[in-house]
Design a protein around this motif. Structure first.
Motif, PDB file in Angstrom:
ATOM      1  N   THR A   2      41.089  42.205  43.953  1.00  0.00           N
ATOM      2  CA  THR A   2      41.206  40.813  43.723  1.00  0.00           C
ATOM      3  C   THR A   2      42.470  40.549  42.920  1.00  0.00           C
ATOM      4  OG1 THR A   2      38.911  40.400  43.555  1.00  0.00           O
ATOM      5  CG2 THR A   2      40.269  38.689  42.827  1.00  0.00           C
ATOM      6  N   TYR A   4      44.546  37.731  40.526  1.00  0.00           N
ATOM      7  CA  TYR A   4      44.057  36.555  39.824  1.00  0.00           C
ATOM      8  C   TYR A   4      45.418  35.998  39.365  1.00  0.00           C
ATOM      9  CZ  TYR A   4      39.131  37.675  39.040  1.00  0.00           C
ATOM     10  OH  TYR A   4      37.747  37.896  39.401  1.00  0.00           O
ATOM     11  N   TYR A  23      51.063  31.429  43.838  1.00  0.00           N
ATOM     12  CA  TYR A  23      49.555  31.378  44.372  1.00  0.00           C
ATOM     13  C   TYR A  23      49.408  30.999  45.711  1.00  0.00           C
ATOM     14  CZ  TYR A  23      44.863  30.161  44.833  1.00  0.00           C
ATOM     15  OH  TYR A  23      43.477  30.009  44.992  1.00  0.00           O
ATOM     16  N   ASN A  32      43.967  36.056  49.423  1.00  0.00           N
ATOM     17  CA  ASN A  32      42.721  35.363  49.015  1.00  0.00           C
ATOM     18  C   ASN A  32      42.747  35.320  47.280  1.00  0.00           C
ATOM     19  OD1 ASN A  32      42.107  34.770  51.394  1.00  0.00           O
ATOM     20  ND2 ASN A  32      40.650  36.527  51.581  1.00  0.00           N
ATOM     21  N   PRO A  33      43.938  34.961  46.710  1.00  0.00           N
ATOM     22  CA  PRO A  33      43.854  34.996  45.150  1.00  0.00           C
ATOM     23  C   PRO A  33      43.051  34.141  44.771  1.00  0.00           C
ATOM     24  CG  PRO A  33      45.579  33.836  45.966  1.00  0.00           C
ATOM     25  CD  PRO A  33      44.884  34.410  47.198  1.00  0.00           C
ATOM     26  N   GLN A  34      42.678  34.572  43.228  1.00  0.00           N
ATOM     27  CA  GLN A  34      41.724  33.775  42.491  1.00  0.00           C
ATOM     28  C   GLN A  34      42.516  33.008  41.501  1.00  0.00           C
ATOM     29  OE1 GLN A  34      37.884  33.209  42.382  1.00  0.00           O
ATOM     30  NE2 GLN A  34      38.915  31.593  41.423  1.00  0.00           N
ATOM     31  N   CYS A  70      40.628  31.025  50.306  1.00  0.00           N
ATOM     32  CA  CYS A  70      40.553  31.239  48.588  1.00  0.00           C
ATOM     33  C   CYS A  70      39.089  31.173  48.146  1.00  0.00           C
ATOM     34  CB  CYS A  70      41.572  30.667  47.961  1.00  0.00           C
ATOM     35  SG  CYS A  70      43.551  31.312  48.537  1.00  0.00           S
ATOM     36  N   PRO A  71      38.969  31.784  47.032  1.00  0.00           N
ATOM     37  CA  PRO A  71      37.700  31.382  46.401  1.00  0.00           C
ATOM     38  C   PRO A  71      38.064  30.082  45.674  1.00  0.00           C
ATOM     39  CG  PRO A  71      38.548  33.546  45.574  1.00  0.00           C
ATOM     40  CD  PRO A  71      39.640  32.918  46.668  1.00  0.00           C
ATOM     41  N   ARG A 102      35.412  39.618  34.374  1.00  0.00           N
ATOM     42  CA  ARG A 102      36.114  39.393  35.641  1.00  0.00           C
ATOM     43  C   ARG A 102      37.419  40.203  35.780  1.00  0.00           C
ATOM     44  NH1 ARG A 102      34.786  34.515  39.428  1.00  0.00           N
ATOM     45  NH2 ARG A 102      32.479  34.127  38.875  1.00  0.00           N
ATOM     46  N   ALA A 106      39.882  43.359  37.691  1.00  0.00           N
ATOM     47  CA  ALA A 106      40.833  42.750  38.259  1.00  0.00           C
ATOM     48  C   ALA A 106      41.894  43.888  39.037  1.00  0.00           C
ATOM     49  CB  ALA A 106      41.651  41.686  37.745  1.00  0.00           C
TER      50      ALA A 106
END
Length: 112
Positions: A2, A4, A23, A32-34, A70-71, A102, A106
């Motif tokens: 992941t 971030y 982003y 799919n970055p957070q 993306c989340p 989290r 990462a």
């Protein structure tokens, strides 16, 4: 893994636009970055806090997230609680300790 992207600067800061560009670039590569908003960065998705740069809206550019998988963006709010109507799109709230947990797992963390 992941990735971030943490936004800590106010929406009208040039750094915010660089972070958003990174982003969105990661999103277009299907990584799919957070997105994490904290501190002054909370204004990125708050109602009534849109910023313009070269006639582009920061919040409308974040609306592009609907095109990617993306989340849901995370917002770090310990000092005050917010309601869903405070945001221009759905967000998930967490506190600093939850974010720290989290980030410990990462793959990469980019801070703007």
């Amino acid at each position: 893994m992941t990735i971030y992207v943490i936004q800590t600067q106010a929406a009208d800061s040039p750094t915010s636009w660089h972070g958003q560009a990174m982003y969105l670039a990661l999103a277009t590569m299907e990584l799919n970055p957070q997105l994490v908003l904290m501190g002054d960065g909370l204004t990125h998705l708050q109602q009534g806090h849109d910023a313009l740069h070269n006639d582009r809206s920061l919040q409308k550019r974040y609306a592009l997230l609907d095109l990617y998988e993306c989340p849901t963006p995370l917002v770090v709010t310990e000092a005050h609680e917010t309601t869903p109507s405070d945001w221009v799109q759905p967000v998930a709230q967490l506190n600093h300790s939850e974010l720290a947990a989290r980030l410990a797992c990462a793959g990469k963390v980019l801070r703007f």
